[in-house]
Design a protein around this motif. Sequence first.
Motif: not given
Lengths: 136, 136
Positions: B86-91
């Motif tokens: 999820k964090a990677t997607r936001i990045k």
Amino acid sequence: MYTIKEVAKLMDVSEHTLRFWAKSGLFPNIKRNENNIRQFSEHDLGWVKIVKCLRSVGTDNKSIKRYVDLCLIGDSTIPERYGIIKATRIKALQQMEELKKQLELLDYKENYYEELIKNNQLDKFNPVNELQTSAV
Amino acid sequence: MYTIKEVAKLMDVSEHTLRFWAKSGLFPNIKRNENNIRQFSEHDLGWVKIVKCLRSVGTDNKSIKRYVDLCLIGDSTIPERYGIIKATRIKALQQMEELKKQLELLDYKENYYEELIKNNQLDKFNPVNELQTSAV
DNA sequence: ACTTGACTGAGAGTAGCTCTCAAGGGGTAA
DNA sequence: TTACCCCTTGAGAGCTACTCTCAGTCAAGT
């Protein structure tokens, strides 16, 4: 006029990096005050902006220096500069496509995990909750 | 089954990098044949794909190793893996926005140079063609 | 037997930061 | 005046993630 710290904040680039770029000749003639402190003008901010832009699409510092040097030479280098910008833009578009593709994978994985978690939470009310799926 | 060379071609990653990733533990248990040659399975290609994806959005190798290790541990790590993705997607979305912004600048510059060149070519038929603009 | 070509690991080299350090200037406070 | 604090400086060490070179192994083809 801005100090290096202010530029760092404004442009979201670290002071270290700004000094490194300056030392590498990526900004032409940043003025110094009587105490040898760098004083960035609005015009200099423009240089920071274009350097940041070129770096962000993966242009190496040597090529950026080349571009900067071309700018300093004058109008005779406009065709070459145009070519550099055009090529950089195409590179940026390709990166955009690549990023989109990677985003699709991340979307897929995110949904996948969401499903997994949803099912697992249902399992809390289900006595048979020992199945291991172990997918990535 | 694929050799490292085939994987390099298929996935557009250099053999050197694949070996480097393998040595860094980013692919779990790549099989070797009787001559000690790595044999990538379809499943291994999936690992290459996710590692490539995470790298391409700037995740460092240590964090990728963490993710891979979590996958190996089993279902108990699903929530943490979900968080990472999820964090990677936001990045990745942020990078997309940044790239869009940089593309705008490149578009502007490209147009600017196009105008400059167009005018300069008209000047070939104009005796007064000595004005120097020297803009970046 | 010899060559060719793919693969191996070890390790050196590189780009681009990133961080630490000691030194030095300017401003305020006691 | 002295002390303190914050900012800046350049030099240089350290780091990540490759990237490349090299010497060596192995199997297949001629």
